[in-house]
Design a protein around this motif. Sequence first.
Motif, mmCIF file in Angstrom:
data_model
loop_
_atom_site.group_PDB
_atom_site.id
_atom_site.type_symbol
_atom_site.label_atom_id
_atom_site.label_comp_id
_atom_site.label_asym_id
_atom_site.label_seq_id
_atom_site.Cartn_x
_atom_site.Cartn_y
_atom_site.Cartn_z
ATOM 1 N N LEU A 294 0.772 -1.191 0.013
ATOM 2 C CA LEU A 294 0.121 0.037 -0.014
ATOM 3 C C LEU A 294 0.744 1.193 -0.043
ATOM 4 O O LEU A 294 1.885 1.428 0.699
ATOM 5 C CB LEU A 294 -0.954 0.011 1.236
ATOM 6 N N ASN A 295 0.438 2.306 -0.858
ATOM 7 C CA ASN A 295 1.202 3.539 -0.822
ATOM 8 C C ASN A 295 0.271 4.483 -0.982
ATOM 9 O O ASN A 295 -0.747 4.730 -2.028
ATOM 10 C CB ASN A 295 2.054 3.466 -1.985
ATOM 11 N N PRO A 296 -0.140 5.317 0.065
ATOM 12 C CA PRO A 296 0.483 5.323 1.192
ATOM 13 C C PRO A 296 0.135 4.203 2.012
ATOM 14 O O PRO A 296 -0.907 3.508 1.888
ATOM 15 C CB PRO A 296 -0.121 6.726 1.973
ATOM 16 N N GLN A 297 0.987 3.941 3.043
ATOM 17 C CA GLN A 297 0.487 2.839 3.996
ATOM 18 C C GLN A 297 -0.678 3.107 4.875
ATOM 19 O O GLN A 297 -1.318 2.182 5.044
ATOM 20 C CB GLN A 297 1.820 2.681 5.027
ATOM 21 N N PHE A 298 -0.636 4.355 5.087
ATOM 22 C CA PHE A 298 -1.923 4.892 6.078
ATOM 23 C C PHE A 298 -1.435 6.272 6.339
ATOM 24 O O PHE A 298 -0.781 6.871 5.865
ATOM 25 C CB PHE A 298 -1.951 4.080 7.240
ATOM 26 N N GLU A 299 -2.912 6.821 6.882
ATOM 27 C CA GLU A 299 -2.739 8.407 6.974
ATOM 28 C C GLU A 299 -3.309 8.388 8.419
ATOM 29 O O GLU A 299 -4.174 7.561 8.933
ATOM 30 C CB GLU A 299 -3.716 8.961 6.006
ATOM 31 N N MET A 300 -2.765 9.364 9.181
ATOM 32 C CA MET A 300 -2.978 9.445 10.431
ATOM 33 C C MET A 300 -3.590 11.142 10.737
ATOM 34 O O MET A 300 -2.747 12.089 10.374
ATOM 35 C CB MET A 300 -1.675 9.300 11.599
ATOM 36 N N ILE A 301 -4.791 11.199 11.309
ATOM 37 C CA ILE A 301 -5.182 12.423 11.372
ATOM 38 C C ILE A 301 -5.240 13.239 12.684
ATOM 39 O O ILE A 301 -5.455 12.433 13.727
ATOM 40 C CB ILE A 301 -6.920 12.372 10.853
ATOM 41 N N PHE A 302 -4.616 14.293 12.800
ATOM 42 C CA PHE A 302 -4.533 15.011 13.998
ATOM 43 C C PHE A 302 -5.227 16.497 13.870
ATOM 44 O O PHE A 302 -5.787 16.592 12.810
ATOM 45 C CB PHE A 302 -3.061 15.382 14.234
ATOM 46 N N SER A 303 -5.474 17.015 14.911
ATOM 47 C CA SER A 303 -6.235 18.171 14.967
ATOM 48 C C SER A 303 -5.536 19.379 14.139
ATOM 49 O O SER A 303 -6.322 20.262 13.526
ATOM 50 C CB SER A 303 -6.414 18.572 16.428
ATOM 51 N N SER A 304 -4.376 19.158 14.175
ATOM 52 C CA SER A 304 -3.562 20.251 13.430
ATOM 53 C C SER A 304 -2.980 19.851 11.949
ATOM 54 O O SER A 304 -2.675 20.543 11.406
ATOM 55 C CB SER A 304 -2.227 20.536 14.159
ATOM 56 N N GLY A 305 -3.753 18.831 11.339
ATOM 57 C CA GLY A 305 -3.766 18.379 10.186
ATOM 58 C C GLY A 305 -3.157 16.860 9.958
ATOM 59 O O GLY A 305 -3.998 16.018 11.125
ATOM 60 N N GLN A 306 -2.532 16.261 9.041
ATOM 61 C CA GLN A 306 -2.430 14.876 8.892
ATOM 62 C C GLN A 306 -0.889 14.549 8.499
ATOM 63 O O GLN A 306 -0.327 15.328 7.944
ATOM 64 C CB GLN A 306 -3.651 14.504 7.724
ATOM 65 N N ILE A 307 -0.657 13.257 8.713
ATOM 66 C CA ILE A 307 0.562 12.660 8.131
ATOM 67 C C ILE A 307 0.080 11.410 7.277
ATOM 68 O O ILE A 307 -0.607 10.527 7.961
ATOM 69 C CB ILE A 307 1.414 12.185 9.459
ATOM 70 N N SER A 308 0.801 11.649 6.127
ATOM 71 C CA SER A 308 0.440 10.294 5.086
ATOM 72 C C SER A 308 1.908 9.494 5.088
ATOM 73 O O SER A 308 2.894 9.949 4.699
ATOM 74 C CB SER A 308 0.227 10.864 3.729
ATOM 75 N N VAL A 309 1.702 8.421 5.721
ATOM 76 C CA VAL A 309 3.159 7.573 5.627
ATOM 77 C C VAL A 309 3.390 6.786 4.485
ATOM 78 O O VAL A 309 2.460 6.082 3.976
ATOM 79 C CB VAL A 309 2.881 6.405 6.681
ATOM 80 N N PRO A 310 4.456 7.351 3.624
ATOM 81 C CA PRO A 310 4.704 6.705 2.485
ATOM 82 C C PRO A 310 5.022 5.307 2.488
ATOM 83 O O PRO A 310 5.494 4.812 3.470
ATOM 84 C CB PRO A 310 5.835 7.626 1.766
ATOM 85 N N GLU A 311 5.004 4.670 1.077
ATOM 86 C CA GLU A 311 5.507 2.947 1.120
ATOM 87 C C GLU A 311 7.121 3.257 1.212
ATOM 88 O O GLU A 311 7.576 2.179 2.012
ATOM 89 C CB GLU A 311 4.988 2.438 -0.237
ATOM 90 N N SER A 312 7.757 4.105 0.546
ATOM 91 C CA SER A 312 9.104 4.120 0.278
ATOM 92 C C SER A 312 9.880 4.495 1.874
ATOM 93 O O SER A 312 9.389 5.652 2.445
ATOM 94 C CB SER A 312 9.578 4.916 -0.536
ATOM 95 N N TYR A 313 10.889 4.114 2.210
ATOM 96 C CA TYR A 313 11.557 4.324 3.500
ATOM 97 C C TYR A 313 12.315 5.813 3.506
ATOM 98 O O TYR A 313 12.124 6.625 4.347
ATOM 99 C CB TYR A 313 12.350 3.253 4.023
ATOM 100 N N PRO A 314 12.911 5.919 2.269
ATOM 101 C CA PRO A 314 13.617 7.140 1.967
ATOM 102 C C PRO A 314 12.420 8.373 2.127
ATOM 103 O O PRO A 314 12.856 9.538 2.624
ATOM 104 C CB PRO A 314 14.167 7.107 0.637
ATOM 105 N N GLU A 315 11.243 8.109 1.719
ATOM 106 C CA GLU A 315 10.382 9.130 1.705
ATOM 107 C C GLU A 315 9.914 9.280 3.076
ATOM 108 O O GLU A 315 9.512 10.564 3.633
ATOM 109 C CB GLU A 315 9.159 8.795 0.811
ATOM 110 N N LEU A 316 9.707 8.340 3.871
ATOM 111 C CA LEU A 316 9.237 8.354 5.268
ATOM 112 C C LEU A 316 10.356 9.086 5.921
ATOM 113 O O LEU A 316 10.096 10.034 6.653
ATOM 114 C CB LEU A 316 9.193 7.023 5.888
#
Length: 492
Positions: free
Chosen positions: A85-107
């Motif tokens: 999966l790409n993105p692996q998942f998304e995490m939603i915060f009150s201040s925005g979100q983080i999208s976790v990429p498939e690629s480790y260098p991108e992470l």
Amino acid sequence: MKKKVAVIGAGFSGLSAAAYLAQAGCDVHVYEKHTVPGGRARQFDTVEGFKFDMGPSWYWMPDIIESFFLDFDCSTADFFELVSLNPQFEMIFSSGQISVPESYPELKQLFEQIEPGAGEQLDKFMEAAKFKYEVGMRDFVNKPCHNWSEFLSPKIALSAFKLDLLSNFRSYVAKYFKDQRLRTLMEFPVIFLGASPKDIPALYSLMNYGGYALGTHYPKGGFFQLVLAMQQVAEKQGATFHFDHNVAGMKVKNNTISSLEINGVYHDYDVVVASADYHHIETLLDKEFRNYHEDYWKTRTFAPSSLIYYLGMKSPIPNLTHHTLFFEHPLDDHIECIYGEKKWPQNPLFYACCPSKTDPNVAPANTENLFLLMPLATAISDDEETREKYLIHMLKRLEKHTGSNMLYEQIVYKRSYCVSDFVSDYNAYGGNAYGLANTLKQTAVLKPKIRNKKVKNLFYTGQLTVPGPGVPPSIISGKIVAKEAIELLRKL
């Protein structure tokens, strides 16, 4: 004449044990009270055309799962297509979100953008996590845990300090990262181990490596494809499956199970492997033959239960990925409701899985398959009115994130699943969804034993014993117990 073995339950540990026991030449019979295998990982279809996985949805540690199939000279690729999966998942915060990429260098680049210097810190964290993963998942978790002497091997002894067994996970993460979003992102994987990150050993940073570094995957057709593949492997070895067969009693003679009561009929077996709920299996025995009495179970720390909704939506949901975690509120507040106050949370965290974003086979065209999960305390009331209240709450937050309107009105199929359902379907103690918490006081030798101390031919496997909760550990648990049972059978 082949030795006869009964396996009670066709969850991951039961499937694994059955395969290894049959491979060793045993006459293996698996008894499952449901109509299909999988236990918590069952799947069901609806008349509307939706296909729902009922439980596990995070395919992590693919190498550990692959190793099961390699033991039988095959591969997961022989049974299903595994998608990264790409993105692996998304995490939603009150201040925005983080999208976790498939690629480790991108992470790594993402971490650096959020917190200068965090990219290099991520490398250090993952280097240590990789070591824990390689030692922990290949040496540490493969022990039957009869006593501590099993861990006195030179390799494990030399690795003990680097495994961080005595550090807590929260403090450990805080040494690497300052930004609260990054800390939460790194703490998230251990939530389902059954306790707050401050009560989980830092050893379990291995999960970050097994997930973020090795990637998040999805088997086309749903997680149930893994269940079916393992069943096929076990059947190829000679195991026989009996569905709609409930084990309701055990007769013990001379400290040995002489027979099992199955659908009202007694059957004789040389060895019994119990993959069902440990506490429930114990209740099938007279008190004098149980490993643990009620007071023991009352003092255990259990992993959470869950409120789950399986929803068929009549229209696609925009701006939603396969996996999305909603963490707009403080993690500790929700954790306190689960392990401290044991009540329904006021501002819950929850998880949304939308497999139809990846797999068109799980929903009709131009519709959406939506799975919502909210961790809960065990043994709490879960009436339909309360369930519905939280469904509406979760959908409102989903609307805010995706820019959708009136998601509740989009529902064409709805089914809820909660604490009381885990009890009725799986005999789960307190309605737990994930077994015993992996706290330091419930790790390794301190978990419920895989052998009955008073009944010679009864073994236990699954998430309430070693190595613990999760799909890969359950598969490993089945292998550990099969090995122990085979050693006993050779002596008979």
